[in-house]
Design an enzyme around this catalytic site. Structure first.
Site, PDB file in Angstrom:
ATOM      1  N   HIS A   1       6.873  -0.051   2.373  1.00 24.96           N
ATOM      2  CA  HIS A   1       5.820  -0.902   1.799  1.00 24.96           C
ATOM      3  C   HIS A   1       4.458  -0.207   1.878  1.00 24.96           C
ATOM      4  O   HIS A   1       3.533  -0.677   2.537  1.00 24.96           O
ATOM      5  CB  HIS A   1       5.789  -2.257   2.509  1.00 24.96           C
ATOM      6  CG  HIS A   1       7.001  -3.089   2.247  1.00 24.96           C
ATOM      7  ND1 HIS A   1       8.073  -3.131   3.109  1.00 24.96           N
ATOM      8  CD2 HIS A   1       7.333  -3.887   1.194  1.00 24.96           C
ATOM      9  CE1 HIS A   1       9.004  -3.941   2.618  1.00 24.96           C
ATOM     10  NE2 HIS A   1       8.580  -4.411   1.455  1.00 24.96           N
ATOM     11  N   ASN A   2       4.352   0.908   1.161  1.00 19.47           N
ATOM     12  CA  ASN A   2       3.176   1.755   1.199  1.00 19.47           C
ATOM     13  C   ASN A   2       2.516   1.825  -0.177  1.00 19.47           C
ATOM     14  O   ASN A   2       2.889   1.080  -1.095  1.00 19.47           O
ATOM     15  CB  ASN A   2       3.589   3.158   1.668  1.00 19.47           C
ATOM     16  CG  ASN A   2       4.822   3.651   0.915  1.00 19.47           C
ATOM     17  OD1 ASN A   2       4.825   3.706  -0.319  1.00 19.47           O
ATOM     18  ND2 ASN A   2       5.879   3.991   1.642  1.00 19.47           N
ATOM     19  N   PHE A   3       1.546   2.708  -0.335  1.00 21.11           N
ATOM     20  CA  PHE A   3       0.827   2.795  -1.611  1.00 21.11           C
ATOM     21  C   PHE A   3       1.739   3.229  -2.756  1.00 21.11           C
ATOM     22  O   PHE A   3       1.563   2.798  -3.893  1.00 21.11           O
ATOM     23  CB  PHE A   3      -0.363   3.756  -1.485  1.00 21.11           C
ATOM     24  CG  PHE A   3      -1.112   3.919  -2.784  1.00 21.11           C
ATOM     25  CD1 PHE A   3      -1.893   2.880  -3.287  1.00 21.11           C
ATOM     26  CD2 PHE A   3      -1.016   5.098  -3.507  1.00 21.11           C
ATOM     27  CE1 PHE A   3      -2.571   3.027  -4.497  1.00 21.11           C
ATOM     28  CE2 PHE A   3      -1.696   5.252  -4.703  1.00 21.11           C
ATOM     29  CZ  PHE A   3      -2.480   4.211  -5.206  1.00 21.11           C
TER      30      PHE A   3
ATOM     31  N   HIS B   1       4.837   2.408  -3.124  1.00 22.97           N
ATOM     32  CA  HIS B   1       5.530   1.183  -3.547  1.00 22.97           C
ATOM     33  C   HIS B   1       4.590   0.312  -4.373  1.00 22.97           C
ATOM     34  O   HIS B   1       4.995  -0.234  -5.410  1.00 22.97           O
ATOM     35  CB  HIS B   1       6.022   0.418  -2.318  1.00 22.97           C
ATOM     36  CG  HIS B   1       6.555  -0.953  -2.624  1.00 22.97           C
ATOM     37  ND1 HIS B   1       7.704  -1.171  -3.356  1.00 22.97           N
ATOM     38  CD2 HIS B   1       6.063  -2.190  -2.307  1.00 22.97           C
ATOM     39  CE1 HIS B   1       7.914  -2.479  -3.473  1.00 22.97           C
ATOM     40  NE2 HIS B   1       6.931  -3.111  -2.849  1.00 22.97           N
TER      41      HIS B   1
ATOM     42  N   HIS C   1       0.067  -6.820  -4.054  1.00 23.37           N
ATOM     43  CA  HIS C   1       1.080  -7.725  -3.509  1.00 23.37           C
ATOM     44  C   HIS C   1       1.558  -7.387  -2.098  1.00 23.37           C
ATOM     45  O   HIS C   1       2.122  -8.240  -1.406  1.00 23.37           O
ATOM     46  CB  HIS C   1       2.292  -7.785  -4.446  1.00 23.37           C
ATOM     47  CG  HIS C   1       3.264  -6.670  -4.246  1.00 23.37           C
ATOM     48  ND1 HIS C   1       3.027  -5.384  -4.670  1.00 23.37           N
ATOM     49  CD2 HIS C   1       4.484  -6.645  -3.636  1.00 23.37           C
ATOM     50  CE1 HIS C   1       4.050  -4.616  -4.348  1.00 23.37           C
ATOM     51  NE2 HIS C   1       4.943  -5.349  -3.711  1.00 23.37           N
ATOM     52  N   ASP C   2       1.350  -6.147  -1.613  1.00 21.56           N
ATOM     53  CA  ASP C   2       1.790  -5.786  -0.259  1.00 21.56           C
ATOM     54  C   ASP C   2       0.668  -5.165   0.562  1.00 21.56           C
ATOM     55  O   ASP C   2       0.926  -4.364   1.471  1.00 21.56           O
ATOM     56  CB  ASP C   2       2.980  -4.826  -0.319  1.00 21.56           C
ATOM     57  CG  ASP C   2       4.319  -5.542  -0.329  1.00 21.56           C
ATOM     58  OD1 ASP C   2       4.398  -6.645   0.225  1.00 21.56           O
ATOM     59  OD2 ASP C   2       5.278  -5.007  -0.919  1.00 21.56           O
TER      60      ASP C   2
ATOM     61  N   ASP D   1       8.839  -6.161  -8.283  1.00 21.69           N
ATOM     62  CA  ASP D   1       8.833  -5.881  -6.852  1.00 21.69           C
ATOM     63  C   ASP D   1      10.141  -5.264  -6.371  1.00 21.69           C
ATOM     64  O   ASP D   1      10.141  -4.428  -5.464  1.00 21.69           O
ATOM     65  CB  ASP D   1       8.543  -7.181  -6.092  1.00 21.69           C
ATOM     66  CG  ASP D   1       8.327  -6.950  -4.603  1.00 21.69           C
ATOM     67  OD1 ASP D   1       7.944  -5.831  -4.223  1.00 21.69           O
ATOM     68  OD2 ASP D   1       8.524  -7.901  -3.827  1.00 21.69           O
TER      69      ASP D   1
END
Length: 545
Positions: free
Chosen positions: A247-249, A251, A287-288, A397
């Site tokens: 869940h990083n940039f 993604h 979103h994350d 997503d």
């Protein structure tokens, strides 16, 4: 093997080149380099009859003598003298004089005055500009898209640290340089495809590509977004994504890129208002934000600050949304600052709804509600449109398996690593561990087969009922991914069965050998010893010779 014949002019001379569609882009460029008698350090630029810059690769379209391309050699034999002539001074001579001055000062055991350090810094800046901006302005932002992935997942399970200030500074400086050059049409078209491969692009390039999405969708004009503000916002977005395995940039970029691809594939601007399309893209990017790499189950079971703050209700998604609007509170990076108050309220409401929809705990409820309105769907009905927007961001997503296998598999490895990090910590802390996150119970195929069957395909197929145009681009690749992991699972099971059979055979052979073992008796014993073989229950006599 298909041959191509292209006609072009270079230095006023007519030339032609023949190459195969199976040649590499580098081989084709070398062919043109030879025709121009250019050195390896020279930059080639190829123009079509309309004067547009085009890429030199094996995908170059064949033409006729009447529609010749124009080949130019840029910075041919670009020596120090050439640089000096263009700049009005010799950078290399200045460097030599400065170096000599520093040596003399040090030799006399004096400390160099500040002015010398200042001159050295300014020369470094000049060289950096010459080596970066000028060459980039000749090339444009370009990638050899035929070469396949060049970058790999960056994470290390031994070094999961936040981005350093220095790393952010380097990325931001490179973004500013890249923004001074155009992005090629080939890249812009590729950016719209659901099959986009992120592993070819580094962080700075992805920030520039996100910027291009706003430009090509016309958001800069429609919503009066100033370019410096957009860049500041993208910098803050980048800074607020942690370097966790999944869940990083990267993604964040991939979810935004899939949303962007679906926007063009479905032609959303003709079905929704521009504000809705902006809401979807901004939600995908945000979103994350600030994801810690540990999911909601961990937050709730470990009673973290986020779980306490949001009363165990979608703690991560509420946090992501909150961070998104905290960033927008800074006027220097508020891309929405020119919206009317009612439009901002609508966008904020839509963003919160979309980001909260990415909580998988709400998956079945949202999908069930969406399916119930498909047969009577009407974009003018707010409830219908809101559900559609939730489904679109959910598809974006979890869309990695809709991409080519060589793109999707590294993402699966990233996800499993993040899962394993969490389950290891949960075991240490005595918290419940989900089986699908336990490194001792999970394999690649076992993690994906059920997920694709019961989560991805039902979701994607529901969206496909409303937008059949996505079937070939989105649904078919997911079906192929299911076949891929099913075959992998069967191969693993066969291999496991084979090893078990070999182990059983080895054990049986060892037992049989034991059954026929000769028992040595003292010399005085003359009687025969009988043993019973367990394998064939036959009595065998063995006597001392």
């Amino acid at each position: 093997m298909t041959k191509k014949l292209v006609y072009f002019t270079v230095d006023g001379h007519s030339e032609q080149a023949e190459f195969s569609t199976e040649d590499t882009a580098e081989n084709v460029r070398e062919l043109f380099r030879a025709a121009a008698e250019a050195d390896g350090s020279d930059i080639l630029k190829l123009y079509n009859v309309n004067g547009n810059l085009i890429n030199i690769s094996q995908r170059l379209a064949a033409n006729t003598p009447d529609s010749r391309y124009s080949l130019e050699v840029v910075a041919a034999h670009y020596t120090g003298a050439t640089v000096a002539a263009e700049l009005g001074f010799d950078v290399m001579a200045l460097e030599r004089r400065l170096e000599e001055l520093e040596k003399r000062i040090v030799g006399q055991q004096f400390e160099a005055p500040d002015v010398v350090h200042d001159m050295a810094h300014k020369l470094d800046v000049i060289r950096d500009k010459l080596e970066n901006i000028n060459h980039l302005s000749w090339l444009g932002l370009y990638k050899d898209l035929s070469s396949g992935p060049t970058l790999q997942p960056f994470w290390s399970k031994f070094n999961l640290t936040p981005k350093s200030v220095e790393k952010c500074r380097q990325v931001f400086e490179r973004v500013n340089r890249l923004c001074q050059v155009p992005i090629t049409k080939e890249v812009r078209d590729y950016l719209k495809k659901p099959s986009f491969d992120n592993w070819q692009w580094d962080d700075a390039e992805m920030i520039v590509l996100l910027r291009q999405m706003f430009i090509d969708l016309g958001f800069m004009t429609k919503f009066n977004i100033e370019m410096p503000v957009l860049l500041e916002w993208l910098f803050e977005i980048y800074r607020h994504y942690n370097d966790v395995p999944f869940h990083n940039f990267k993604h964040c970029f991939m979810v935004a890129q899939m949303m962007y691809g679906l926007t063009w594939l479905i032609d959303l601007p003709k079905k929704m208002e521009d504000l809705d399309v902006l809401t979807l893209l901004v939600s995908a990017i945000c979103h994350d934000l600030d994801h810690p790499g540990y999911n909601n189950a961990y937050q709730i079971n470990a009673r973290t600050e986020l779980a306490l703050r949001y009363n165990d209700i979608s703690p991560l998604e509420n946090h992501h949304s909150s961070i998104a609007f905290e960033i927008l509170e800074n006027n220097n990076c508020n891309i929405l600052r020119n919206l009317e108050s009612e439009s901002f309220k609508r966008l904020r409401d839509g963003m919160i709804r979309c980001i909260l929809a990415t909580d998988m705990a709400k998956h079945h409820e949202i999908l069930k509600n969406f399916k119930s309105v498909i047969s009577m769907f009407d974009f003018s009905t707010k409830e219908h449109k809101d559900l559609c927007m939730q489904i679109l961001i959910k598809v974006s997503d979890i869309s990695n398996e809709a991409r080519p296998i060589n793109v999707a598999v590294p993402w699966l490895e990233c996800l499993l690593q993040e899962f394993f990090n969490q389950s290891d910590l949960e075991k240490l802390e005595g918290l419940p561990v989900a089986p699908f996150m336990d490194r001792e119970k999970v394999t690649k195929p076992s993690s994906q087969i059920g997920f694709i069957k019961f989560v991805l395909l039902p979701l994607f197929e529901a969206l496909g009922e409303l937008f059949p145009v996505i079937v070939d681009e989105i649904i078919t690749p997911v079906q192929k991914a299911l076949e891929y992991y099913t075959d992998m699972q069967q191969a693993l099971e066969q291999e496991k069965k084979k090893k078990e059979e070999e182990r059983d055979q080895a054990a049986a052979s060892e037992g049989q050998a034991d059954a026929f073992k000769v028992v040595k008796l003292p010399e005085k014993h003359k009687f025969k010893v009988h043993t019973l073989s367990r394998s064939n229950h036959t009595r065998v006599s063995s006597a001392k010779q």
